[in-house]
Design a protein around this motif. Structure first.
Motif, short mmCIF file in Angstrom:
data_model
loop_
_atom_site.label_atom_id
_atom_site.label_comp_id
_atom_site.label_asym_id
_atom_site.label_seq_id
_atom_site.Cartn_x
_atom_site.Cartn_y
_atom_site.Cartn_z
N THR A 123 0.85 -1.20 0.00
CA THR A 123 0.00 0.00 0.00
C THR A 123 0.88 1.24 0.00
N PRO A 124 0.38 2.34 -0.60
CA PRO A 124 1.14 3.59 -0.61
C PRO A 124 0.89 4.36 0.68
N ALA A 125 1.83 5.18 1.08
CA ALA A 125 1.65 6.00 2.28
C ALA A 125 2.39 7.32 2.09
N GLY A 126 2.06 8.27 2.99
CA GLY A 126 2.70 9.57 2.94
C GLY A 126 2.32 10.32 1.68
N ALA A 127 3.30 10.82 0.97
CA ALA A 127 3.04 11.66 -0.20
C ALA A 127 2.85 10.85 -1.47
N LEU A 128 2.78 9.53 -1.35
CA LEU A 128 2.59 8.72 -2.55
C LEU A 128 1.12 8.63 -2.93
N ARG A 129 0.88 8.81 -4.20
CA ARG A 129 -0.50 8.75 -4.70
C ARG A 129 -0.91 7.29 -4.90
N TYR A 130 0.01 6.52 -5.46
CA TYR A 130 -0.31 5.11 -5.68
C TYR A 130 0.98 4.31 -5.78
N VAL A 131 0.83 3.01 -5.69
CA VAL A 131 1.95 2.11 -5.94
C VAL A 131 1.38 0.85 -6.60
N TYR A 132 2.14 0.30 -7.53
CA TYR A 132 1.75 -0.98 -8.13
C TYR A 132 3.01 -1.75 -8.47
N PRO A 133 3.01 -3.06 -8.59
CA PRO A 133 1.86 -3.94 -8.35
C PRO A 133 1.34 -3.80 -6.92
N GLN A 134 0.04 -4.03 -6.79
CA GLN A 134 -0.58 -3.87 -5.49
C GLN A 134 -0.39 -5.10 -4.62
N ARG A 135 0.06 -6.21 -5.23
CA ARG A 135 0.36 -7.42 -4.47
C ARG A 135 1.68 -8.01 -4.97
N VAL A 136 2.50 -8.48 -4.06
CA VAL A 136 3.81 -9.03 -4.45
C VAL A 136 4.01 -10.40 -3.79
N PHE A 137 4.96 -11.15 -4.35
CA PHE A 137 5.25 -12.48 -3.82
C PHE A 137 6.55 -12.44 -3.02
N ARG A 138 6.59 -13.22 -1.95
CA ARG A 138 7.73 -13.19 -1.04
C ARG A 138 8.95 -13.87 -1.62
N ASP A 139 8.72 -14.89 -2.43
CA ASP A 139 9.86 -15.70 -2.84
C ASP A 139 9.87 -15.90 -4.36
N ALA A 140 9.70 -14.80 -5.08
CA ALA A 140 9.70 -14.91 -6.54
C ALA A 140 10.75 -13.99 -7.15
N GLY A 141 11.86 -13.84 -6.47
CA GLY A 141 12.94 -13.01 -7.00
C GLY A 141 12.73 -11.55 -6.66
N ALA A 142 13.63 -10.70 -7.15
CA ALA A 142 13.53 -9.27 -6.91
C ALA A 142 12.30 -8.72 -7.63
N ILE A 143 11.64 -7.74 -6.98
CA ILE A 143 10.42 -7.17 -7.55
C ILE A 143 10.55 -5.66 -7.58
N THR A 144 10.20 -5.06 -8.71
CA THR A 144 10.24 -3.61 -8.79
C THR A 144 8.85 -3.04 -8.54
N LEU A 145 8.79 -2.09 -7.62
CA LEU A 145 7.54 -1.36 -7.36
C LEU A 145 7.58 -0.05 -8.13
N TYR A 146 6.44 0.35 -8.65
CA TYR A 146 6.32 1.62 -9.36
C TYR A 146 5.35 2.49 -8.59
N ALA A 147 5.70 3.76 -8.45
CA ALA A 147 4.84 4.66 -7.67
C ALA A 147 4.89 6.06 -8.26
#
Lengths: 398, 465
Positions: free
Chosen positions: A322-346
């Motif tokens: 989930t986004p917080a503070g001054a962030l309007r949004y973030v996606y992907p909205q769900r991520v996997f714990r053990d599927a390699g490195a994941i890039t979030l976009y916000a």
């Protein structure tokens, strides 16, 4: 029956088709509601396309042609409108021959984006002819050879607003002003210098468009600056930017939407809340350039290949972001714990300087100082293994 | 071609709003030679282009008023002819919702007035029944009055159909034909000075709406004064359609019926109107504050409206006068019938007003043969209620994706005896560009079809400066 169906033949959809075919899927169908494929770049005649995915600098139409050519092998069905996207990816479509139901194994939604209209911004005044979006203006100029006005004002200072200026220059007209409510332009700085000195268009910041005037055609706008109203004579208004995903097909339906992005919620495999439906490109959130949309199309298609092979993790194993503070949004909205490195976009809601933190259970997992602009993508990569035993994460800008 | 000015029409109707179109229709069908004079580039250019598109029962009218009577008669006539003309009627019903104790106290009076107006099927609706029927209403809704006969129609196809029936019966419609003045000769023939030349007629019917008192002054000092009342509306996206099934009415106060939420025949949800007096009878502008206030009021009634987006917003001017009731009168000595002060109920009452005008004509001028309702024309269906061309096999390409308008429908708007006269007329005939993207995806292709017919909209690139 098609194994995979892609909705939308723009950069994301066409790139996904190319990736699926390269991955060995023999039955890929692309549905496009317009008479020709290529998406919005078709109507953007100035240079700037292809840099990220083809390492070339093409005009929009040249880029669109290349994307279409490279998706050969897919069945391209134009003039086809999707009228319903149901659970499990069941599609109701309207074709020139009649209506059909499609039941593919997987669907990719790549329906793109549009600009927020004058009406949705609640701009007052009368309703004369001459108020158009950048998209409509560019299509009229580049594809139709049509000029709806000679002296428009340009509302907004996003990247696309400067694209509107370039289109105006191509059309041989000069907008009378650019209008921006904020204290600075939304696009990266130098845009205003570019507008003023190269295109000769004054940029009016801290200026609010109050109303549009005219009976049959626009004859002026009323703007407000420091509490004072004044009139600017013009014969049109180009209402630019404030993009919104073209996600109407999803609204009121079963897919989980993210009110902050306006698009569907996805996991880090571009999978929506219905595991048969993937989504990529600008339908995910307000606008990114075509290179990013294309990259997402490729990434989503790679996930679809894994899905067809049965090697994607179960959707239920994902944890929310989930986004917080001054962030309007973030996606992907769900991520996997053990599927390699994941890039979030916000994206940030406004220009600000601060610390970007990935937080979970009171701990900061990753942090970094950033300088955010509302139009600039913020990325953060979660290192592999960082989410072990974590149930939810928050991305904060403070 | 107009008639030579020395061969007078039987009747000149001034103003092609919904009332003028209905009056034109009835007199033409009665065998008279009628001309309909409209100052705009198309019919429905004034008050009639922007209303709430409701077919009322008249349950809340002033009992005994002419307005009450003619609304009932108009609605009944619409119900008789709409199917034959392919015109929609969404039988939504309406509920007057009480939101507080004062509203609740007003409900018995509303019921009583409904009965006094001859609308006998109005009845109280308890909070539970209301909630079951309208689950999206805010929990503060305390129940209300159920008015089953209130309906939603297509406010543009109906009057266009009336005008086409008048034309088919031999009537003529002249647009861009504003009436600047007129004189009556010794033989009793009116010589109207219009923007397209002189028009002679033995009788004039003033249906000029917001220009009503100005036109009336051609015949006499106008006994009524038009005091335009502006109503602003917000149209929500089609995804909001599901949020209300019935028309949600507030308990009215002295000045206004208040903000209404209703479905539209085109599958949207409408919130409005405001009620603002203004001296200007031409300019119907929206303003941000009023639109925000409408949305806030909409959200108070249906909280889920907060998640919906705005498709469009518009404002209409209603020709109110200093009087509450319609101002309709025959002036036998002047060869004139005045139809003034037809406020927001004109769409409902139009066919009743036309029948009333016909009765006045018979009482004061000459008898008329009874006419049979014509068959057709069948209007193109623009509503979501009936099948539309995009759903047919072998459809043409869809040009407007938001409203699913095919090429043929846009081209058809320029065909026939009353083709679209301006962009608004095109939109009203086809719905193109009226959806959520407001032309983002279809402007160019619509212009390619429309530009030959409406040459002022776009110029060729690199053309004359």
């Amino acid at each position: 029956m098609a194994t995979t169906v892609i909705i939308g033949a723009g950069p994301a959809g066409l790139t996904a088709a190319r990736t699926l075919i390269a991955g060995g899927v023999t039955d890929v169908t692309i549905l496009e509601r317009n008479p020709e494929a290529g998406g919005l770049p078709r109507f953007c005649g100035h240079l700037g396309w292809g840099f990220f995915d083809y390492h070339r600098i093409w005009s929009g139409p040249a880029y669109a042609r290349r994307l279409v050519a490279d998706a050969r092998g897919a069945t391209l069905r134009t003039n086809v409108s999707v009228t319903s996207l149901g659970p499990g990816g069941v599609l109701e479509i309207s074709t020139p021959q009649g209506r059909e139901t499609l039941t593919p194994r997987a669907v990719l939604l790549a329906a793109g984006i549009r600009e927020t209209t004058r009406a949705a911004r609640l701009i007052g005044g009368t309703r004369p002819w001459g108020v158009v979006s950048t998209g409509a203006f560019q299509e009229m100029v580049y594809a139709g050879g049509q000029m709806p006005f000679r002296r428009p004002v340009v509302l907004g200072t996003e990247l696309v607003s400067f694209s509107a200026l370039l289109t105006a220059r191509h059309a041989g007209i000069r907008p009378v002003a650019m209008i921006e409510e904020a204290a600075r332009i939304t696009a990266r700085r130098l845009g205003d210098l570019f507008a003023r000195h190269i295109l000769g268009v004054p940029v009016l910041t801290r200026t609010k468009l109050v109303s549009i005037e005219g009976t049959s055609r626009v004859d002026g706008v009323i703007v407000e600056e420091n509490g004072m109203q004044r009139r600017i004579d013009c014969d049109g208004v180009i209402v630019t930017g404030r993009f919104a995903p073209e996600a109407a097909l999803l609204r009121g339906g079963p897919l989980a939407l993210d009110p902050a992005t306006g698009g569907p919620q996805i996991d880090s495999f571009y999978r929506t809340s219905d595991p048969a439906i993937f989504a990529a490109g600008n339908v995910l959130r307000p606008v990114e350039h075509s290179g990013q949309a294309a990259a997402e199309g490729a990434a989503a298609a790679t996930a679809m290949l894994r899905d067809l092979a049965g090697t994607l993790p179960a959707p239920a194993d994902a944890i929310p972001v989930t986004p917080a503070g001054a962030l309007r949004y973030v996606y992907p909205q769900r991520v996997f714990r053990d599927a390699g490195a994941i890039t979030l976009y916000a994206r940030a809601s406004q220009a600000c300087r601060g610390t970007l933190r990935l937080k979970a259970e009171g701990r900061t997992l990753v942090e970094r100082r950033i300088d955010a602009l509302p139009e600039r993508r913020i990325t953060l990569t979660i290192p592999e293994g960082a989410l072990k035993k974590i149930c939810r994460v928050e991305l904060e800008l403070a | 071609m107009t008639l030579p000015p020395d061969v007078p029409y039987d009747i000149a109707v001034i103003g092609a709003g919904v009332v003028g179109c209905a009056v034109f229709r009835d007199f033409s069908l009665s065998g008279l030679r009628v001309v309909l004079l409209e100052r705009g580039a198309d019919i429905l250019s004034g008050a009639s282009k922007a209303n709430s598109a409701l077919l009322h029962t008249g349950f809340d009218a002033v009992p005994g008023s002419l307005e009450s009577r003619l609304m009932q008669e108009g609605a009944a006539r619409y119900r008789r002819i709409h199917q034959g003309m392919g015109l929609p009627l969404l039988p939504t019903g309406a509920v007057v919702v009480a939101w507080n104790a004062a509203d609740e106290a007003a409900l018995p009076g509303i019921l009583e007035r409904g009965h006094a107006n001859g609308v006998h099927d109005v009845r109280p609706m308890g909070a539970d029944e209301l909630r079951a029927r309208e689950p999206h209403l805010a929990p503060e809704a305390r129940g209300g009055v159920w008015v089953p006969g209130e309906s939603v129609i297509d406010a543009w196809s109906a009057p266009l159909g009336y005008a086409l029936q008048g034309i088919a019966a031999g009537g003529r419609v002249l647009r861009r034909a504003g009436v600047r003045g007129g004189t009556r000769d010794e033989a009793g023939t009116w010589r109207l000075d219009t923007e397209v030349g002189p028009v002679a007629a033995r009788l004039v019917v003033n249906c000029a709406g917001n220009q009503g008192d100005i036109v009336e002054a051609i015949a006499r000092p106008s006994p009524f004064e038009i005091r335009p009342r502006k109503g602003q509306f917000v149209v929500l996206d089609k995804t909001a359609y599901r949020l209300a099934t019935a028309i949600i009415l507030p308990v009215p106060n002295e000045r206004t019926k208040g903000v209404v939420i209703s479905r539209t025949a085109f599958g949207n949800l409408l919130v409005g109107p405001t009620a603002e007096e203004q001296p200007d009878r031409e300019r119907a502008a929206t303003d941000t504050a009023a639109l925000e206030s409408l949305l806030a009021q909409g959200r108070r009634m249906i909280p889920a409206i907060a998640q919906e987006t705005v498709t469009t917003a518009y404002a209409g001017l209603r020709p109110a006068t200093q009087f509450k009731d319609y101002q309709i009168e025959a002036l036998p000595k002047e060869g004139w019938i005045s139809i003034g002060g037809i406020r927001s109920t004109g769409l409902t009452a139009a066919l009743g007003i036309a029948a009333h005008a016909r009765r006045l004509y018979e009482a004061h001028f000459a008898t008329l043969p009874a006419f049979e309702e014509p068959e057709g024309p069948v209007m193109p269906n623009l509503t979501e209620e009936l099948p539309r061309p995009w759903q047919e096999d072998h459809r043409e390409e869809i040009i407007c994706h938001c409203e699913m308008v095919t090429r043929r429908e846009i081209a058809a708007a320029f065909d026939g005896p009353l083709p679209a006269g301006d962009l608004g007329g095109l939109k009203r005939r086809s719905r193109c560009m009226m959806g959520r993207c407001q032309g983002f995806y279809c402007f160019r292709r619509v212009m390619e079809i429309a530009a030959p017919h409406l040459p002022d909209l776009v110029s060729p690139l690199g053309g004359a400066r």
